[in-house]
Design an enzyme around this catalytic site. Structure first.
Site, short mmCIF file in Angstrom:
data_model
loop_
_atom_site.label_atom_id
_atom_site.label_comp_id
_atom_site.label_asym_id
_atom_site.label_seq_id
_atom_site.Cartn_x
_atom_site.Cartn_y
_atom_site.Cartn_z
N ASP A 162 0.84 -1.20 0.00
CA ASP A 162 0.00 0.00 0.00
C ASP A 162 0.88 1.26 0.00
OD1 ASP A 162 -2.71 -1.33 0.38
OD2 ASP A 162 -1.63 -2.10 2.11
N HIS A 190 -4.63 -3.87 5.85
CA HIS A 190 -4.41 -4.06 4.40
C HIS A 190 -5.75 -4.50 3.82
CE1 HIS A 190 -2.72 -5.07 0.58
NE2 HIS A 190 -3.09 -6.33 0.71
N1 LIG Z 1 -0.38 -8.40 1.97
C1 LIG Z 1 -0.35 -8.14 0.68
O1 LIG Z 1 -0.06 -7.01 0.27
C2 LIG Z 1 -0.66 -9.21 -0.34
C3 LIG Z 1 -0.48 -8.95 -1.69
C4 LIG Z 1 -0.76 -9.96 -2.62
C5 LIG Z 1 -1.25 -11.20 -2.19
N2 LIG Z 1 -1.41 -11.40 -0.86
C6 LIG Z 1 -1.88 -12.71 -0.37
O2 LIG Z 1 -0.80 -13.64 -0.42
C7 LIG Z 1 -1.32 -14.96 -0.42
C8 LIG Z 1 -0.63 -15.80 -1.49
O3 LIG Z 1 -0.92 -15.28 -2.76
P1 LIG Z 1 -0.46 -16.06 -4.09
O4 LIG Z 1 -0.90 -15.21 -5.22
O5 LIG Z 1 0.97 -16.46 -3.99
O6 LIG Z 1 -1.39 -17.33 -4.02
P2 LIG Z 1 -1.22 -18.74 -4.78
O7 LIG Z 1 -2.51 -19.46 -4.68
O8 LIG Z 1 -0.59 -18.56 -6.11
O9 LIG Z 1 -0.14 -19.47 -3.86
C9 LIG Z 1 -0.42 -19.84 -2.56
C10 LIG Z 1 0.42 -21.06 -2.28
O10 LIG Z 1 0.28 -21.35 -0.90
C11 LIG Z 1 0.21 -22.76 -0.79
N3 LIG Z 1 -0.41 -23.08 0.49
C12 LIG Z 1 -1.71 -23.06 0.82
N4 LIG Z 1 -1.86 -23.45 2.09
C13 LIG Z 1 -0.63 -23.70 2.58
C14 LIG Z 1 -0.14 -24.12 3.84
N5 LIG Z 1 -0.96 -24.41 4.85
N6 LIG Z 1 1.20 -24.27 3.99
C15 LIG Z 1 2.04 -24.00 2.97
N7 LIG Z 1 1.64 -23.60 1.75
C16 LIG Z 1 0.32 -23.44 1.57
C17 LIG Z 1 -0.58 -23.22 -2.01
O11 LIG Z 1 -0.36 -24.59 -2.29
C18 LIG Z 1 -0.02 -22.30 -3.08
O12 LIG Z 1 1.10 -22.87 -3.73
C19 LIG Z 1 -2.83 -14.80 -0.62
O13 LIG Z 1 -3.46 -14.87 0.65
C20 LIG Z 1 -2.96 -13.39 -1.17
O14 LIG Z 1 -4.24 -12.84 -0.91
C21 LIG Z 1 -1.13 -10.46 0.06
O1 LIG Z 2 -6.18 -7.71 -3.05
C1 LIG Z 2 -5.79 -8.85 -2.88
O2 LIG Z 2 -6.54 -9.79 -2.55
C2 LIG Z 2 -4.33 -9.15 -3.10
C3 LIG Z 2 -3.47 -8.18 -2.39
O3 LIG Z 2 -3.82 -8.05 -1.05
C4 LIG Z 2 -3.39 -6.84 -3.07
O4 LIG Z 2 -3.58 -5.82 -2.40
O5 LIG Z 2 -3.07 -6.80 -4.27
#
Ligand SMILES: NC(=O)c1ccc[n+]([C@@H]2O[C@H](COP(=O)([O-])OP(=O)(O)OC[C@H]3O[C@@H](n4cnc5c(N)ncnc54)[C@H](O)[C@@H]3O)[C@@H](O)[C@H]2O)c1
Ligand SMILES: O=C(O)C[C@H](O)C(=O)O
Length: 328
Positions: A162, A190
């Site tokens: 952010d 967030h």
């Molecule tokens: N905070 C932020 O700014 C922000 C930004 C983008 C995404 N995210 C979040 O990050 C997370 C991951 O996003 P992504 O795009 O990589 O998702 P993705 O689905 O591509 O990857 C997630 C991975 O986590 C694995 N997984 C699920 N449960 C698990 C567990 N218990 N132990 C270990 N691995 C596990 C899955 O098998 C998968 O490979 C999501 O929750 C998404 O919303 C947060």
């Molecule tokens: O918005 C989402 O679910 C993914 C991530 O937290 C983002 O801000 O891009």
């Protein structure tokens, strides 16, 4: 003399963010180009995830990174976190179109309870944990509560994306370089209630709010920021990955190596500063030095900022209250 490898556990390492972050960590972007790393990769116990992770590890090998001292893969959190210095908790279910991050609360809570307990048992006492998996503030709170023998200061949530988004918008609006924008503070959750505070921000040494009009700040910047994750999901068909990985690298690099006096926004456990209830994991401006962070103190706010901070803090309290029964 070459330093000891830093042990970095990465959960969800076969996912989208995992694929964007691992190669940069191994190349030295997180801990510097003179610090070897050991990658400890955790994935779900599922044939597709195990196979995908195997492929990622083959690619890591094929890069012949000089700093990659070793890597291991497991589906067992206690194995993954044993003696780790840093834990990047990324693995969780991401939201899809039409969902809010809060919709993930229950489905992801169990993951962070299990991982918090494992960290409590086996991680270094100085471990630095960054929770990326959404809803990241409350997941960090869950992991922290599940790890009573670790200091709450070990746990942070990622709001740096952010901050980076707000800096980028402000730089584009004023025609400045992003590196000339300072003191943008991100408060709260967030989520769409996130508040980017420009009251203290400067661009090329001038107060940001003297350069942009208030209407653009309140109506365009804050609204775009609130919807940015959704806009990316709508355009890409998947949630942000490379920019999220980049923000995780920025956060951990600054926490470990210091922010050199820059304000960096982190979701940290509140010590009661600014009237934010103690114990909530809330985005706040921090300065990092000597491997530690301090919340920036003594900031003043106008009524608009006070109301926006109050709103996002209320949302964090509601999320915490929704999962509190799991801790009784
Ligand atoms: N905070 C932020 O700014 C922000 C930004 C983008 C995404 N995210 C979040 O990050 C997370 C991951 O996003 P992504 O795009 O990589 O998702 P993705 O689905 O591509 O990857 C997630 C991975 O986590 C694995 N997984 C699920 N449960 C698990 C567990 N218990 N132990 C270990 N691995 C596990 C899955 O098998 C998968 O490979 C999501 O929750 C998404 O919303 C947060
Ligand atoms: O918005 C989402 O679910 C993914 C991530 O937290 C983002 O801000 O891009």
């Amino acid at each position: 003399m070459m330093q000891e490898p830093i042990r970095v556990a990465v959960t969800g390492s076969a996912g989208q963010i995992g694929y964007s972050i691992l190669f940069r960590i191994a190349a030295g972007a997180m801990f510097g180009r003179d610090r070897p790393v050991h990658l400890s990769l955790l994935e779900r116990d599922h044939p597709t995830s195990r196979s995908a992770l195997k492929g990622v590890m083959m690619e890591l090998e094929d890069c012949a990174f000089p700093l990659l001292a070793g890597m291991s893969a497991t589906t067992n959190p206690k194995e993954a976190f044993r003696d780790c210095d840093v834990a990047l908790l990324i693995g969780a279910r991401p939201r899809g179109p039409g969902m809010e991050r809060a919709d993930l609360l229950e489905s992801n809570a169990r993951i962070f309870i299990e991982q918090g307990r494992a960290l409590d048992e086996v991680a270094k006492r100085s471990v630095k944990v960054l929770v990326v998996g959404n809803p990241c503030n409350t997941n960090a709170w869950i992991a922290m509560k599940s790890a009573p023998s670790l200091s709450p200061k070990c746990f942070t949530a990622m709001v740096r994306l952010d901050q980076n988004r707000a800096i980028s918008m402000l730089a584009a609006k004023t025609g400045a370089k992003a590196s000339h924008v300072h003191q943008v503070a991100v408060w709260g959750n967030h989520s769409p209630t996130v508040f980017a505070d420009l009251l203290h921000a400067t661009v090329d040494g001038t107060r940001a709010l003297e350069l942009v009009d208030r209407d653009w700040y309140e109506k365009t910047l804050l609204t775009t920021l609130a919807r940015r994750g959704t806009s990316i999901i709508q355009s890409r068909g998947a949630s942000s990955a490379a920019s999220a990985a980049n923000a995780a690298i920025d956060t951990m690099r600054d926490w470990v190596l210091g922010s050199m006096g820059e304000w960096v926004s982190m979701g940290v456990v509140s010590d009661g500063s600014y009237g934010i209830p103690e114990g909530l994991v809330c985005g706040m401006p921090c300065v990092c030095r000597n491997g530690d962070y301090e919340i920036v103190q003594g900031l003043g706010f106008d009524d608009f900022a006070k109301a926006r901070i109050e709103r996002t803090v209320r949302e964090l309290e509601a999320e915490r209250d929704a999962i509190a029964p799991l801790f009784r």
